[in-house]
Design an enzyme around this catalytic site. Structure first.
Site, PDB file in Angstrom:
ATOM      1  N   LYS A 101       0.808  -1.220   0.000  1.00 34.16           N
ATOM      2  CA  LYS A 101       0.000   0.000   0.000  1.00 34.16           C
ATOM      3  C   LYS A 101       0.842   1.271   0.000  1.00 34.16           C
ATOM      4  O   LYS A 101       0.473   2.275  -0.615  1.00 34.16           O
ATOM      5  CB  LYS A 101      -0.936   0.014   1.206  1.00 34.16           C
ATOM      6  CG  LYS A 101      -2.136  -0.917   1.097  1.00 34.16           C
ATOM      7  CD  LYS A 101      -2.971  -0.882   2.362  1.00 34.16           C
ATOM      8  CE  LYS A 101      -4.263  -1.666   2.193  1.00 34.16           C
ATOM      9  NZ  LYS A 101      -5.239  -0.982   1.340  1.00 34.16           N
TER      10      LYS A 101
ATOM     11  N   GLY B  48     -10.517  -0.507   3.972  1.00 30.59           N
ATOM     12  CA  GLY B  48     -10.966   0.869   3.829  1.00 30.59           C
ATOM     13  C   GLY B  48      -9.870   1.852   3.454  1.00 30.59           C
ATOM     14  O   GLY B  48      -9.796   2.960   4.004  1.00 30.59           O
TER      15      GLY B  48
ATOM     16  N   ASN C 103      -1.763   2.912  -7.783  1.00 29.00           N
ATOM     17  CA  ASN C 103      -3.211   2.789  -7.647  1.00 29.00           C
ATOM     18  C   ASN C 103      -3.705   3.927  -6.767  1.00 29.00           C
ATOM     19  O   ASN C 103      -3.307   4.043  -5.607  1.00 29.00           O
ATOM     20  CB  ASN C 103      -3.536   1.423  -7.032  1.00 29.00           C
ATOM     21  CG  ASN C 103      -5.012   1.126  -6.963  1.00 29.00           C
ATOM     22  OD1 ASN C 103      -5.762   1.863  -6.341  1.00 29.00           O
ATOM     23  ND2 ASN C 103      -5.418   0.017  -7.562  1.00 29.00           N
TER      24      ASN C 103
ATOM     25  N   SER D 186     -13.471  -0.397  -4.888  1.00 28.08           N
ATOM     26  CA  SER D 186     -13.388  -1.009  -3.564  1.00 28.08           C
ATOM     27  C   SER D 186     -14.755  -0.953  -2.896  1.00 28.08           C
ATOM     28  O   SER D 186     -15.406   0.092  -2.897  1.00 28.08           O
ATOM     29  CB  SER D 186     -12.367  -0.283  -2.692  1.00 28.08           C
ATOM     30  OG  SER D 186     -12.474  -0.704  -1.344  1.00 28.08           O
TER      31      SER D 186
ATOM     32  N   THR E 292     -12.463  -6.853  -5.581  1.00 29.72           N
ATOM     33  CA  THR E 292     -13.094  -7.890  -4.757  1.00 29.72           C
ATOM     34  C   THR E 292     -14.615  -7.865  -4.922  1.00 29.72           C
ATOM     35  O   THR E 292     -15.193  -6.890  -5.398  1.00 29.72           O
ATOM     36  CB  THR E 292     -12.741  -7.687  -3.287  1.00 29.72           C
ATOM     37  OG1 THR E 292     -13.167  -6.377  -2.879  1.00 29.72           O
ATOM     38  CG2 THR E 292     -11.244  -7.824  -3.062  1.00 29.72           C
TER      39      THR E 292
ATOM     40  N   SER F 259      -4.088 -12.345  -3.232  1.00 24.57           N
ATOM     41  CA  SER F 259      -4.600 -13.170  -2.135  1.00 24.57           C
ATOM     42  C   SER F 259      -4.094 -14.606  -2.171  1.00 24.57           C
ATOM     43  O   SER F 259      -3.843 -15.208  -1.121  1.00 24.57           O
ATOM     44  CB  SER F 259      -6.131 -13.167  -2.142  1.00 24.57           C
ATOM     45  OG  SER F 259      -6.627 -11.872  -1.878  1.00 24.57           O
TER      46      SER F 259
END
Length: 363
Positions: free
Chosen positions: A66, A114, A139, A173, A245, A317
């Site tokens: 991130k 979040g 991103n 998201s 997702t 994942s």
């Protein structure tokens, strides 16, 4: 590495809270504890997409790194590219913990993070200092409390333009209230117009055009897919990333965490995300690049994304379950599969299964 991880490391990591385990894995990459996993260069896997030359088509999806802490070490695991973020203009802590849940029975993950991140400034400083030679996408997202979310995306383009290999505009998201509303046609048109106008300004200022991709949700209706495809083609967009997702829990085995709120990723996402990928390929035609994401766990599933219409693929994942040796194993496996097919380039296999996937019904 994957075998060792499966037999020893995974058991130990799975005794630890998922978010803490993630932090430990990032720390291991930063320290050099994990060895480099070199993959042989295979010209059949090399892809030129949106003007960028990818040494192989496998990338690390956003969400793992991130804050741009380990893009270099990730590339050395065998990925052809990596993507940092999601980053927002201001640092934010995200949703309350716990907010990551392993679905071991399904080899899936549910998260409701979040957009927790340290903000533009911290990530920008790290990328500037790293001076990486590989392909590193950025991103970008909007702060949860932002009064003007479109302005947040524009700010992301401006902030990272000098260091990004490409941008991903993340409006899909499920963990930021109202964010997916930006996929509605009028909102999407306004967003793309603003973002691409900023790209034009920065391109003129710095003398280079950075590609911009749009990342979409797998939970769109057929009509929603129509709208996204039409807006993508109407604007000077460089490609799509399919998909983020899902909120669906269809097909999950019984388990203690299947009812948790958040976005589902990992193996359970493969069929839905691949179906949406093929439907988008059918809508946008052959020329718009698409990066396929969701449930990639092997060379076979990666290649199936290509057959369903993807130019490139990403994962995240499934590495939770397979370990850091997964990317190199997939790239080596893809080389063998492409050789077995007898084609000159993996591109020759793209779209060969679009109809089979796109004909599936959603929901």
């Amino acid at each position: 590495m994957s075998g060792l991880f499966s037999s020893v490391g995974r058991k130990g990591l799975f005794l630890i809270d998922p978010e803490k385990a993630h932090g430990l894995s990032v720390a291991a990459l930063k320290s050099g504890f994990l060895p480099t996993c070199m993959v042989p260069h295979d010209p059949r896997l090399q892809q030129t997409v949106a003007g960028l030359v990818f040494p192989n088509p496998l990338g690390m999806a956003a969400g793992y790194d991130k804050n741009a802490e380990v893009p270099g070490p990730l590339l050395r695991l065998g990925f052809g590219f990596t993507e940092i973020g999601t980053v927002t203009p201001r640092a934010q802590s995200g949703n309350p913990k716990p907010r990551i849940f392993r679905l071991v029975e399904d080899e899936g993950v549910i998260n409701r993070l979040g957009f927790n991140n340290e903000g533009h400034a911290a990530a920008l400083e790290r990328l500037t200092q790293a001076r990486l030679r590989g392909i590193v996408g950025v991103n970008i997202g909007a702060n949860k409390d932002s009064e003007d979310r479109i302005a947040d995306y524009v700010q992301g383009i401006e902030a990272f333009y000098a260091v990004a290999s490409y941008f991903t505009v993340n409006i899909s998201s499920p963990n930021t209230p109202g964010l997916r509303d930006l996929q509605a046609r009028e909102s999407l048109a306004a967003l793309l117009t603003a973002v691409l106008e900023r790209r034009k300004t920065e391109a003129e200022r710095l003398g280079k055009r950075i590609p911009i991709f749009l990342k979409i949700a797998p939970d769109l209706t057929e009509e929603g897919l129509d709208d996204v495809a039409e807006e993508a083609l109407a604007h000077d967009l460089d490609g799509l990333i399919v998909s983020n997702t899902t909120l669906s829990r269809e097909g999950l085995r019984p388990g203690p965490h299947r009812g948790e709120a958040g976005g589902l990723s990992g193996k359970p996402l493969f069929e839905l995300s691949t179906t949406v990928l093929a439907k988008m390929r059918r809508r946008v035609g052959a020329n718009l690049p698409i990066i396929g994401v969701g449930g990639v766990s092997s060379a076979e599933t990666a290649l199936e994304k290509v057959r369903a219409g993807a130019d490139l693929v990403q994962l995240y994942s499934c590495m939770v379950y397979e370990g850091p040796g997964l990317p190199s194993a997939i790239v080596k496996g893809m080389s063998k599969l492409v050789a077995r097919e007898g084609v000159e380039t993996i591109r020759d296999l793209r779209d060969s299964a679009v109809d089979r996937w796109a004909d599936r019904k959603l929901g």
